[in-house]
Motif scaffolding. Structure first.
Motif, PDB file in Angstrom:
ATOM      1  N   GLU A  31      18.194 -13.497  -4.619  1.00  0.00           N
ATOM      2  CA  GLU A  31      18.616 -12.643  -4.102  1.00  0.00           C
ATOM      3  C   GLU A  31      17.336 -11.203  -4.131  1.00  0.00           C
ATOM      4  N   ILE A  32      16.898 -10.991  -3.144  1.00  0.00           N
ATOM      5  CA  ILE A  32      15.671 -10.119  -3.081  1.00  0.00           C
ATOM      6  C   ILE A  32      16.389  -8.561  -3.270  1.00  0.00           C
ATOM      7  N   LEU A  33      15.758  -7.931  -4.400  1.00  0.00           N
ATOM      8  CA  LEU A  33      16.255  -6.521  -4.807  1.00  0.00           C
ATOM      9  C   LEU A  33      15.381  -5.517  -4.056  1.00  0.00           C
ATOM     10  N   GLY A  34      14.047  -5.805  -3.853  1.00  0.00           N
ATOM     11  CA  GLY A  34      13.265  -4.879  -3.340  1.00  0.00           C
ATOM     12  C   GLY A  34      11.792  -5.375  -2.880  1.00  0.00           C
ATOM     13  N   ILE A  35      11.215  -4.737  -1.922  1.00  0.00           N
ATOM     14  CA  ILE A  35       9.886  -5.245  -1.565  1.00  0.00           C
ATOM     15  C   ILE A  35       9.024  -4.194  -1.414  1.00  0.00           C
ATOM     16  N   GLY A  36       7.505  -4.389  -1.681  1.00  0.00           N
ATOM     17  CA  GLY A  36       6.654  -3.193  -1.730  1.00  0.00           C
ATOM     18  C   GLY A  36       5.316  -3.775  -0.965  1.00  0.00           C
ATOM     19  N   LYS A  37       4.829  -3.014  -0.041  1.00  0.00           N
ATOM     20  CA  LYS A  37       3.586  -3.814   0.365  1.00  0.00           C
ATOM     21  C   LYS A  37       2.480  -2.647   0.644  1.00  0.00           C
ATOM     22  N   ALA A  38       1.296  -3.042   0.502  1.00  0.00           N
ATOM     23  CA  ALA A  38       0.124  -2.402   1.030  1.00  0.00           C
ATOM     24  C   ALA A  38      -0.914  -3.183   1.625  1.00  0.00           C
ATOM     25  N   LYS A  39      -1.696  -2.250   2.333  1.00  0.00           N
ATOM     26  CA  LYS A  39      -2.667  -2.750   2.910  1.00  0.00           C
ATOM     27  C   LYS A  39      -3.936  -3.486   1.958  1.00  0.00           C
ATOM     28  N   SER A  40      -4.502  -4.616   2.141  1.00  0.00           N
ATOM     29  CA  SER A  40      -5.377  -5.282   1.388  1.00  0.00           C
ATOM     30  C   SER A  40      -6.763  -4.964   1.569  1.00  0.00           C
ATOM     31  N   LEU A  41      -7.578  -4.085   0.706  1.00  0.00           N
ATOM     32  CA  LEU A  41      -8.816  -3.756   0.910  1.00  0.00           C
ATOM     33  C   LEU A  41      -9.804  -4.412   0.555  1.00  0.00           C
ATOM     34  N   GLY A  42      -9.714  -4.959  -0.810  1.00  0.00           N
ATOM     35  CA  GLY A  42     -10.536  -5.569  -1.685  1.00  0.00           C
ATOM     36  C   GLY A  42     -10.693  -7.144  -1.574  1.00  0.00           C
ATOM     37  N   VAL A  43      -9.971  -7.662  -0.691  1.00  0.00           N
ATOM     38  CA  VAL A  43      -9.796  -9.123  -0.660  1.00  0.00           C
ATOM     39  C   VAL A  43     -10.641  -9.626   0.801  1.00  0.00           C
ATOM     40  N   HIS A  44     -11.340 -10.823   0.561  1.00  0.00           N
ATOM     41  CA  HIS A  44     -11.919 -11.359   1.896  1.00  0.00           C
ATOM     42  C   HIS A  44     -11.620 -13.113   1.597  1.00  0.00           C
ATOM     43  N   ARG A  45     -10.846 -13.476   2.819  1.00  0.00           N
ATOM     44  CA  ARG A  45     -10.736 -15.012   2.529  1.00  0.00           C
ATOM     45  C   ARG A  45      -9.962 -15.528   1.384  1.00  0.00           C
ATOM     46  N   GLY A  46      -9.087 -14.486   0.966  1.00  0.00           N
ATOM     47  CA  GLY A  46      -8.310 -15.318  -0.067  1.00  0.00           C
ATOM     48  C   GLY A  46      -9.031 -14.820  -1.613  1.00  0.00           C
ATOM     49  N   VAL A  47     -10.190 -14.312  -1.488  1.00  0.00           N
ATOM     50  CA  VAL A  47     -11.041 -14.040  -2.612  1.00  0.00           C
ATOM     51  C   VAL A  47     -11.313 -12.597  -3.070  1.00  0.00           C
ATOM     52  N   VAL A  48     -11.123 -11.959  -4.243  1.00  0.00           N
ATOM     53  CA  VAL A  48     -11.334 -10.609  -4.589  1.00  0.00           C
ATOM     54  C   VAL A  48     -12.756 -10.321  -4.540  1.00  0.00           C
ATOM     55  N   ASN A  49     -13.109  -9.362  -3.722  1.00  0.00           N
ATOM     56  CA  ASN A  49     -14.488  -8.812  -3.479  1.00  0.00           C
ATOM     57  C   ASN A  49     -14.737  -7.483  -3.761  1.00  0.00           C
ATOM     58  N   ASN A  50     -13.694  -6.619  -4.173  1.00  0.00           N
ATOM     59  CA  ASN A  50     -13.760  -5.459  -4.698  1.00  0.00           C
ATOM     60  C   ASN A  50     -12.346  -5.054  -5.590  1.00  0.00           C
ATOM     61  N   ILE A  51     -12.891  -5.015  -6.923  1.00  0.00           N
ATOM     62  CA  ILE A  51     -12.010  -4.894  -7.961  1.00  0.00           C
ATOM     63  C   ILE A  51     -11.077  -3.770  -7.759  1.00  0.00           C
ATOM     64  N   THR A  52     -11.800  -2.510  -7.609  1.00  0.00           N
ATOM     65  CA  THR A  52     -11.087  -1.398  -7.730  1.00  0.00           C
ATOM     66  C   THR A  52     -10.198  -1.090  -6.443  1.00  0.00           C
ATOM     67  N   GLN A  53     -10.565  -1.683  -5.348  1.00  0.00           N
ATOM     68  CA  GLN A  53      -9.591  -1.365  -4.162  1.00  0.00           C
ATOM     69  C   GLN A  53      -8.600  -2.316  -4.391  1.00  0.00           C
ATOM     70  N   THR A  54      -8.516  -3.380  -4.804  1.00  0.00           N
ATOM     71  CA  THR A  54      -7.683  -4.351  -4.930  1.00  0.00           C
ATOM     72  C   THR A  54      -6.483  -3.879  -5.963  1.00  0.00           C
ATOM     73  N   ILE A  55      -7.071  -3.212  -7.015  1.00  0.00           N
ATOM     74  CA  ILE A  55      -5.961  -2.725  -8.210  1.00  0.00           C
ATOM     75  C   ILE A  55      -5.351  -1.458  -7.495  1.00  0.00           C
ATOM     76  N   GLN A  56      -5.894  -0.819  -6.647  1.00  0.00           N
ATOM     77  CA  GLN A  56      -5.170   0.447  -6.150  1.00  0.00           C
ATOM     78  C   GLN A  56      -3.915  -0.024  -5.202  1.00  0.00           C
TER      79      GLN A  56
END
Length: 437
Positions: A31-56
């Protein structure tokens, strides 16, 4: 069953980061209780390339999911993909000291640990070791050797390998966002859990998860994972091609793709035209839908052909390895019009679109049952399975302390062993981060 136990899946994608909160209801469905989504800014081709933006982005998605579900999120199960993932087949064996005793989970654990000692390329780490079939004293095609007699235990393994630094970067982002890392799972495996039925996995099926930055493949046969691959192209390269080919900005290209895009150029007539407003007072641009679908078709064809090469690498053309259930498409990219027909045309295999409603409770929101959220649903399921295992282990320890007969607990201990190697890598990543503080 404790229905109050919640699990959180965190899908760190190239285009979006999704946090999904779920629990098991009394019927064993998710049972899905809630969902949250954000635009991903620090990830390129599945790999993190900007830690700060990904954390945000992670924090934003988690806050949204907390508000929607009314639950405080403390720990998450994270999916990993990315172009650094590769897989290989490996065979290994152990010789047992006493063949008078039956094979138990400790023997299998020993065999799996031996595979973990494989020498990898510098900077690589084994993520999953997935047993295919076993051989006991030369007797082949054994699916479950526990309880059998034998002196030599052999197995074929599917080994998934990834870059240590990429895994640590993801773990770092999760911890810095104030969350605990519950576990790490390969994204194609999570998506497969969410959209494939047991019958499909038995018959043989290829799951193609088309994301923003990568296209993930998982091949199943006889209920066992046989092949995995991550192809470093996804929906974003299609948008990029439209942007270049039509000389428009990315936002417009993305909208064009979603609203009017088709993977089959023959569908559009020459006189179908869409007008796009020009920038700051410039003339509007007119684009024919036929041209648009030609651009999309060329790139999608390339992606599908690369995936098909991987399916052939698995050995789909051999009679014994035939994928009877064909192909299942999921992920955001699978929603492209006429994609199913194009995939069938290129591969000659039956194709369907995979919706993650296989294990969801009947009253789930239709938005959640979209192919877009297949990975997130799979990660929630993975998180719930981990919790069940933990509870089973605690119960088992209590039983052992009480010196009670534990024969009926055997399946639990088997389960414990099966996934312990994945938990080990999670522990290692946690340890590394704690020491790096």
């Amino acid at each position: 069953m404790d229905t109050n136990k919640i699990a959180v899946g965190l899908d760190i994608g190239t285009t979006k980061i999704v946090a999904m909160v779920g629990r098991k209801n009394e019927y064993g469905k998710v049972e899905i209780l809630g969902i949250g989504k954000a635009k991903s800014l620090g990830v390129h081709r599945g790999v993190v390339n900007n830690i700060t933006q990904t954390i945000q982005s992670i924090q934003q998605a988690v806050q949204e999911a907390e508000a929607a579900s009314g639950h405080k999120i403390e720990s998450v199960t994270v999916g990993i993909a990315g172009q650094h993932i590769r897989s290989l087949q490996h065979s290994d064996y152990i010789t047992r000291a006493n063949s008078e005793l039956v094979i138990d989970e400790e023997d299998i654990d020993r065999l799996i640990n031996q595979v973990h000692k494989l020498v990898m390329l510098p900077g690589e780490e084994i993520i999953h070791v997935l047993p295919q079939e076993y051989k006991v004293d030369g007797q082949a095609e054994i699916k479950e050797p526990i309880g059998m007699y034998g002196g030599r235990l052999e197995a074929n393994f599917h080994v998934v390998v990834g870059q240590v630094s990429s895994i640590r970067n993801i773990a770092r982002c999760v911890q810095s966002a104030g969350l605990q890392l519950e576990g790490i799972t390969l994204e194609p495996l999570a998506s497969a859990d969410a959209v494939l039925s047991r019958e499909e996995k038995e018959a043989g099926v290829a799951l193609i998860d088309i994301g923003g930055g990568t296209t993930d493949l998982a091949v199943f046969k006889d209920g066992i994972i046989r092949h995995t691959a991550v192809i470093p192209f996804g929906g974003n390269v299609i948008t990029e091609d439209i942007k270049e080919g039509c000389s428009i900005i990315e936002k417009q290209a993305e909208l064009l793709k979603i609203k009017f895009g088709s993977a089959w150029p023959g569908e559009n007539r020459d006189n179908e035209i869409v007008s796009i407003p020009g920038l700051r007072g410039r003339e509007p641009k007119e684009i024919t839908l036929k041209n648009l679908s030609k651009i999309i078709h060329a790139r999608v064809e390339e992606i599908v052909e690369q995936v098909y090469v991987e399916i052939k690498n698995y050995g789909h053309e051999e009679q014994k390895k035939k994928l009877i259930a064909g192909i299942v498409l999921t992920g955001g990219g699978s929603q492209l019009t006429h994609l199913k027909q194009l995939v069938e045309y290129i591969t000659g295999m039956d194709t369907r679109i995979g919706y993650p409603n296989e294990h969801l409770a009947g009253d789930s929101d239709t938005e959640v049952a979209s192919p877009l959220y297949a990975t997130a649903v799979g990660l929630v399921m993975d998180g719930l399975k981990r919790q069940q295992r933990k509870q089973a282990e605690i119960k088992q320890t209590e039983l052992e302390q009480a010196k009670t007969e534990v024969e009926e607990q055997e399946p639990v201990s088997i389960q414990k062993q099966r996934v312990s190697f994945l938990d080990k890598i999670t522990e290692r990543v946690k340890e590394f981060l704690d020491n790096a503080e």
